[in-house]
Design a protein around this motif. Structure first.
Motif, PDB file in Angstrom:
ATOM      1  N   ASP A   1       0.827  -1.204   0.000  1.00  0.00           N
ATOM      2  CA  ASP A   1       0.000   0.000   0.000  1.00  0.00           C
ATOM      3  C   ASP A   1       0.864   1.259   0.000  1.00  0.00           C
ATOM      4  O   ASP A   1       0.525   2.257  -0.644  1.00  0.00           O
ATOM      5  CB  ASP A   1      -0.927  -0.006   1.216  1.00  0.00           C
ATOM      6  CG  ASP A   1      -2.008   1.059   1.121  1.00  0.00           C
ATOM      7  OD1 ASP A   1      -2.892   0.930   0.253  1.00  0.00           O
ATOM      8  OD2 ASP A   1      -1.954   2.020   1.906  1.00  0.00           O
TER       9      ASP A   1
ATOM     10  N   ASP B   1       2.013   1.807  -3.505  1.00  0.00           N
ATOM     11  CA  ASP B   1       0.957   2.379  -4.341  1.00  0.00           C
ATOM     12  C   ASP B   1       0.796   3.876  -4.077  1.00  0.00           C
ATOM     13  O   ASP B   1       0.578   4.669  -5.008  1.00  0.00           O
ATOM     14  CB  ASP B   1      -0.353   1.647  -4.088  1.00  0.00           C
ATOM     15  CG  ASP B   1      -0.261   0.180  -4.480  1.00  0.00           C
ATOM     16  OD1 ASP B   1       0.668  -0.164  -5.233  1.00  0.00           O
ATOM     17  OD2 ASP B   1      -1.099  -0.616  -4.017  1.00  0.00           O
TER      18      ASP B   1
ATOM     19  N   ALA C   1      -5.603  -3.918  -8.051  1.00  0.00           N
ATOM     20  CA  ALA C   1      -5.427  -3.158  -6.818  1.00  0.00           C
ATOM     21  C   ALA C   1      -4.361  -2.075  -6.955  1.00  0.00           C
ATOM     22  O   ALA C   1      -4.398  -1.077  -6.229  1.00  0.00           O
ATOM     23  CB  ALA C   1      -5.060  -4.107  -5.674  1.00  0.00           C
ATOM     24  N   ARG C   2      -3.430  -2.223  -7.880  1.00  0.00           N
ATOM     25  CA  ARG C   2      -2.311  -1.271  -7.981  1.00  0.00           C
ATOM     26  C   ARG C   2      -2.531  -0.234  -9.076  1.00  0.00           C
ATOM     27  O   ARG C   2      -2.152   0.938  -8.911  1.00  0.00           O
ATOM     28  CB  ARG C   2      -1.018  -2.036  -8.239  1.00  0.00           C
ATOM     29  CG  ARG C   2       0.223  -1.185  -8.420  1.00  0.00           C
ATOM     30  CD  ARG C   2       1.460  -2.016  -8.246  1.00  0.00           C
ATOM     31  NE  ARG C   2       1.598  -2.465  -6.866  1.00  0.00           N
ATOM     32  CZ  ARG C   2       2.342  -3.495  -6.489  1.00  0.00           C
ATOM     33  NH1 ARG C   2       3.005  -4.197  -7.384  1.00  0.00           N
ATOM     34  NH2 ARG C   2       2.414  -3.832  -5.214  1.00  0.00           N
TER      35      ARG C   2
ATOM     36  N   TRP D   1      -5.555   0.608 -10.706  1.00  0.00           N
ATOM     37  CA  TRP D   1      -6.920   1.061 -10.970  1.00  0.00           C
ATOM     38  C   TRP D   1      -7.017   2.561 -11.245  1.00  0.00           C
ATOM     39  O   TRP D   1      -7.935   2.984 -11.964  1.00  0.00           O
ATOM     40  CB  TRP D   1      -7.842   0.686  -9.806  1.00  0.00           C
ATOM     41  CG  TRP D   1      -7.500   1.359  -8.500  1.00  0.00           C
ATOM     42  CD1 TRP D   1      -6.756   0.839  -7.500  1.00  0.00           C
ATOM     43  CD2 TRP D   1      -7.907   2.658  -8.066  1.00  0.00           C
ATOM     44  NE1 TRP D   1      -6.650   1.732  -6.455  1.00  0.00           N
ATOM     45  CE2 TRP D   1      -7.360   2.862  -6.788  1.00  0.00           C
ATOM     46  CE3 TRP D   1      -8.676   3.668  -8.637  1.00  0.00           C
ATOM     47  CZ2 TRP D   1      -7.559   4.030  -6.063  1.00  0.00           C
ATOM     48  CZ3 TRP D   1      -8.875   4.844  -7.919  1.00  0.00           C
ATOM     49  CH2 TRP D   1      -8.322   5.016  -6.651  1.00  0.00           C
TER      50      TRP D   1
ATOM     51  N   GLU E   1     -13.687   1.537  -5.834  1.00  0.00           N
ATOM     52  CA  GLU E   1     -14.284   0.211  -5.951  1.00  0.00           C
ATOM     53  C   GLU E   1     -14.747  -0.066  -7.376  1.00  0.00           C
ATOM     54  O   GLU E   1     -14.533  -1.163  -7.918  1.00  0.00           O
ATOM     55  CB  GLU E   1     -15.462   0.088  -4.979  1.00  0.00           C
ATOM     56  CG  GLU E   1     -16.155  -1.260  -5.024  1.00  0.00           C
ATOM     57  CD  GLU E   1     -17.376  -1.308  -4.130  1.00  0.00           C
ATOM     58  OE1 GLU E   1     -18.077  -2.340  -4.138  1.00  0.00           O
ATOM     59  OE2 GLU E   1     -17.633  -0.302  -3.430  1.00  0.00           O
TER      60      GLU E   1
ATOM     61  N   ARG F   1     -11.636  -0.648  -9.611  1.00  0.00           N
ATOM     62  CA  ARG F   1     -11.021  -1.950  -9.350  1.00  0.00           C
ATOM     63  C   ARG F   1     -11.822  -3.076  -9.985  1.00  0.00           C
ATOM     64  O   ARG F   1     -11.256  -3.987 -10.615  1.00  0.00           O
ATOM     65  CB  ARG F   1     -10.892  -2.173  -7.843  1.00  0.00           C
ATOM     66  CG  ARG F   1      -9.757  -1.416  -7.184  1.00  0.00           C
ATOM     67  CD  ARG F   1      -9.505  -1.965  -5.803  1.00  0.00           C
ATOM     68  NE  ARG F   1      -8.447  -1.247  -5.113  1.00  0.00           N
ATOM     69  CZ  ARG F   1      -7.861  -1.678  -3.991  1.00  0.00           C
ATOM     70  NH1 ARG F   1      -8.267  -2.805  -3.432  1.00  0.00           N
ATOM     71  NH2 ARG F   1      -6.913  -0.974  -3.417  1.00  0.00           N
TER      72      ARG F   1
END
Length: 602
Positions: A330, A333, A406-407, A409, A435, A438
């Protein structure tokens, strides 16, 4: 609390002592200054300073320490003790420097202890051992018999006569600098009725630290045994010498390095140089079993996978290794997408470039894989075959699909918003937009039932991610180059250009890319390929509606640059000229010409 699986211990476990070059060098320099100050005081009766009288007063004070004329006995005793301490510190500093470089490694003639009716070729095996140590480009083995240096400071001063300085001082200065660092000896052995009957008992003696270690290695024949013995010697010296400070062995400094890891990595490099990448992959996998968190080996492993057109596997190797520089996924990212902020983690490459700099090559390989979006999309949506290989690829693709969604999006927000249903309330909150993006990207990365238009949009997402990675990588690479930790090495390389013994082997850090290649890829290659992907993408079915702006989506660096057209090569003149105006070394120019730069019109 137990350590994580695969995490290296910080406790020194190397059998040989680690040289303390900086500590003993600093002590010797400080003591030399103290001796000069005390000699200045002994050479005159006042503390007045005159530039023309510096050297005469200092040398006069040193002579007074030996003769005792004109100074008190206490001052003479203090001066002699301080001189002895300076000689001892200088002696230890030169021994540490010789062991750290390292100095010459003397390989003695092997001894035959087999008592067999057909004796082994001792001379040939000794030559092969010396040749393998020479080909490693780590140590300069010598065959000239060299006298072992004194192991005690008292042995060094055993025959010093202070009344005859003309003959004592040159002999003392020659002894202060030892000529032999390590000595390798071996005894050939033979055992019957075994799969590996040939063996060598290897002894490594470190004269600069009065240490030694020995082991017995076995092989299926004498050449195999000699090869294993050479790798054992190199694995013993790497953790305590200068070569162990460079990648990929930085994490093994002052620790026990498995010879199997060194052998697997060296064989993989040799196979890769011979373009036998399928065999090199197996050797890289074996090396990663011993060191799974080594980013340098992982980057080379991904490069071999890419050479075999295994783009998905290579991308999986890079993506699962990007957070090996001490941060979480995280945090990586955030570093990738959030705009620049003055937080401490932004300057990790400025503070500790040697510790985290090895991941820069891995990030560069990852950006290049993402930047070849057409090839990556073609390999991603390729129809799977049947068999164990297909099941393994399916598992790799499923895990990588969630990781990419997740990385990356933020690069798919506009596509996800345009495809959302009218009246979707999630578009009015930042977490809702995340959301939606993703899920859109994860859904389009499924190999089944994906239209050609969605494949073109996924390709654009990959190109945006590559440009974003290159922008952030250029910033971190600049931090690593500006770090004060790297200044002494740069100053030393500059001095070697003007110093007469310019034949000294270059000991700079190994890099998987040059700064010029990085700038060209960031300013020319990535924008061109992104423009090419956008030109082949069909228009969206409806306009992107109002939606909340997630924090990570606001850090899109690839949108702040000059928009290029891949059909107009004349626009490349200015960015290429700006990149080529940078002053680079010959090694950087060579790396630039061999960089993975593929233009879209090819």
């Amino acid at each position: 609390m137990g350590k994580r699986p695969g995490k290296l211990s910080r406790t020194p476990t190397s059998p040989l002592l680690v040289p303390r070059v900086v500590a003993w060098g600093s002590a010797a320099a400080a003591l030399m200054v103290a001796v000069a100050v005390l000699a200045w005081r002994a050479g005159g009766h006042t503390w007045s300073f005159s530039p023309g009288q510096v050297l005469p007063r200092v040398f006069g004070g040193l002579a007074a320490f030996l003769s005792g004329s004109g100074i008190s006995p206490g001052l003479r005793l203090a001066g002699l003790l301080l001189v002895l301490l300076t000689l001892y510190a200088y002696w230890r500093a030169t021994r540490s420097l010789l062991g750290y470089r390292p100095g010459p490694v003397q390989v003695q003639q092997l001894v035959d202890a087999t008592a067999h009716r057909k004796p082994p070729p001792v001379d040939d095996l000794t030559s092969r051992l010396r040749m393998q140590l020479s080909e490693s480009s780590l140590y300069p083995p010598t065959t000239t018999p060299t006298e072992a240096p004194p192991t005690s400071f008292l042995d060094l001063l055993g025959d010093v006569d202070v009344t005859k300085p003309g003959t004592t001082i040159p002999r003392l200065l020659s002894r202060l600098r030892p000529k032999l660092a390590y000595r390798v000896g071996g005894v050939l052995q033979l055992r019957e009725h075994r799969t590996e009957p040939c063996g060598i008992t290897v002894t490594l003696t470190a004269y600069v630290f009065s240490g030694a270690r020995a082991t017995t290695v076995w092989g299926r024949d004498w050449e195999h045994a000699v090869c294993r013995a050479a790798y054992w010697v190199e694995a013993s010296l790497l953790p305590v010498t200068r070569a162990g400070r460079r990648p990929p062995w930085h994490a093994w400094w002052a620790r026990e390095l498995p010879p199997e890891l060194l052998r697997a990595y060296q064989e993989a490099k040799t196979l890769s140089a011979g373009q036998r990448y399928d065999q090199a992959l197996e050797r890289y996998r074996e090396a990663l079993r011993f060191d799974p968190q080594n980013p340098y080996i992982r980057a080379e492993f991904a490069g071999a996978q890419e050479k075999l057109d295994l783009q998905v596997d290579a991308l999986d190797t890079c993506q699962r290794s990007l957070a090996l520089d001490g941060q979480t996924a995280d945090a990586y990212d955030d570093r990738l997408w959030v705009r620049r902020r003055p937080v401490p983690r932004r300057f990790r490459y400025l503070r500790l470039p040697r510790k985290y700099g090895e991941t820069l090559g891995l990030r560069y390989r990852n950006a290049i894989l993402l930047g070849t979006g057409d090839q990556l999309v073609r390999a991603w949506y390729l129809k799977e075959e049947t068999g164990p290989r297909a099941r393994e690829q399916r598992r790799t693709r499923d895990g990588l699909r969630l990781l990419l969604a997740a990385r990356y999006w933020p690069a798919a927000v506009d596509f996800a918003v345009a495809a959302a249903l009218p009246g979707d309330t999630r578009l009015y909150s930042k977490h809702g937009v995340e959301e939606v993006a993703r899920r859109w990207l994860a859904k389009r990365l499924e190999p089944e039932n994906v239209t050609k238009a969605d494949q073109c949009r996924v390709r654009v997402v990959f190109q945006r991610a590559a440009a974003q990675e290159l922008y952030r990588l250029a910033e971190d690479d600049l931090y690593a180059r500006l770090s004060p930790v790297t200044w002494p090495a740069g100053l030393l390389r500059w001095l070697r250009r003007i110093w007469p013994p310019a034949y000294v082997q270059e000991g700079g850090p190994l890099r998987l890319f040059s700064h010029v290649a990085l700038v060209l890829n960031r300013d020319v290659w990535a924008p061109l390929r992104l423009a090419w992907a956008l030109s082949e993408m069909p228009p969206l079915s409806r306009e992107a509606r109002y939606h909340a702006k997630p924090s990570r989506w606001r850090g899109r660096a690839y949108d702040r640059g000059h928009a290029m057209s891949w059909q107009a090569p004349a626009e490349l003149d200015d960015p290429i000229r700006r990149a080529m105006r940078r002053r680079t070394s010959p090694r950087e120019w060579q790396a630039t010409t061999t960089a993975h730069v593929s233009m879209p019109w090819r």
